[in-house]
Design an enzyme around this catalytic site. Structure first.
Site, PDB file in Angstrom:
ATOM      1  N   PRO A   1       0.836  -1.201   0.000  1.00 52.26           N
ATOM      2  CG  PRO A   1      -0.756  -1.573   1.638  1.00 52.26           C
ATOM      3  CD  PRO A   1       0.563  -2.070   1.145  1.00 52.26           C
ATOM      4  CD  GLU A   2       3.670   2.945  -3.826  1.00 54.11           C
ATOM      5  OE1 GLU A   2       3.801   4.139  -4.165  1.00 54.11           O
ATOM      6  OE2 GLU A   2       4.176   2.002  -4.459  1.00 54.11           O
ATOM      7  CE  LYS A  61       5.307   4.180   1.004  1.00 58.39           C
ATOM      8  NZ  LYS A  61       6.269   3.152   0.566  1.00 58.39           N
TER       9      LYS A  61
END
Length: 232
Positions: free
Chosen positions: A2-3, A60
């Protein structure tokens, strides 16, 4: 992994659905690899009965501000994801938990039920995420060591060009350095360099003024576009 867009989508989903609501039930996984620095029972007892005031993000990392500290924080790692039952929240494809699986998922590390019945879960299939309970998330690692957020705290063009001129490393690893700019991961770095027509192995200090300006514009446009597409 995930970014910034996925984490920002999770933050906005919480902001839109959970603020002002009291936590009435908590289930914290007995997983010391993910639940960092506190027992599951102490974590549960510390947040039950509290109200969610805001949802915050840097890079993040995401954290929930409650009506009193400490606050739950989430470092998404390789496959962390936020789920809100009955609400569409965009998740990284490798994080996805099938709708046919039990709720909360067997991969849930943090689960809360709110006073209106809404249920929220943070899952992690690969166990590289970290869930912490912190008095002030921004004052301790990893958030305290992050550079400016690529979406929320962009440098000016001049600041960006000046900072690049001092960096003797190649540009892609620099963009991936969360202490320099937070929130840019591998696919965003590739995209912004492609859009700016800059080779990933070009040394940052060798970039021309025009290249610095193009890269600055590309970072702004790509992070905005990807974030809002993810949110939609």
């Amino acid at each position: 992994m995930p970014e910034l867009p996925e984490v920002e989508a999770a933050r906005r989903a919480i902001e839109d659905n959970c603020l002002g609501k009291k936590i009435t039930r908590v289930i914290i996984a007995d997983d010391t690899k993910v639940i960092d620095g506190i027992s599951a029972s102490d974590f549960q007892n510390s947040i039950i009965g509290k109200t969610i005031v805001s949802a915050c993000r840097k890079g993040k990392n995401l954290w929930l501000e409650l009506d009193s500290p400490p606050f739950p924080s989430f470092q998404f790692g390789m496959a962390g994801a936020i789920y809100i039952k009955g609400v569409a929240v965009t998740k990284y494809k490798r994080s996805a938990v099938k709708e046919s699986e039990e709720w909360p998922s067997k991969y849930s590390k943090f689960f809360i039920e709110l006073d209106d019945g809404l249920e929220v879960s943070f899952t992690d299939k690969r166990r590289f995420a970290k869930v912490r309970l912190l008095e002030n998330p921004v004052s301790v690692r990893p958030i305290s060591e992050l550079g400016p957020d690529a979406l929320l705290e962009p440098m000016t063009v001049d600041e960006f060009a000046t900072s690049l001129a001092k960096k003797k490393m190649t540009i892609k690893p620099l963009l991936l350095d969360q202490g320099y700019i937070s929130g840019i991961g591998n696919w965003i770095a590739d995209e912004v360099l492609y859009q700016a027509r800059i080779h990933p192995l070009q040394t940052a200090s060798s970039l021309s003024k025009e290249q610095c300006e193009a890269l600055h514009t590309s970072i702004k446009e790509v992070t905005l576009l990807k974030t809002y597409k993810t949110w939609e």
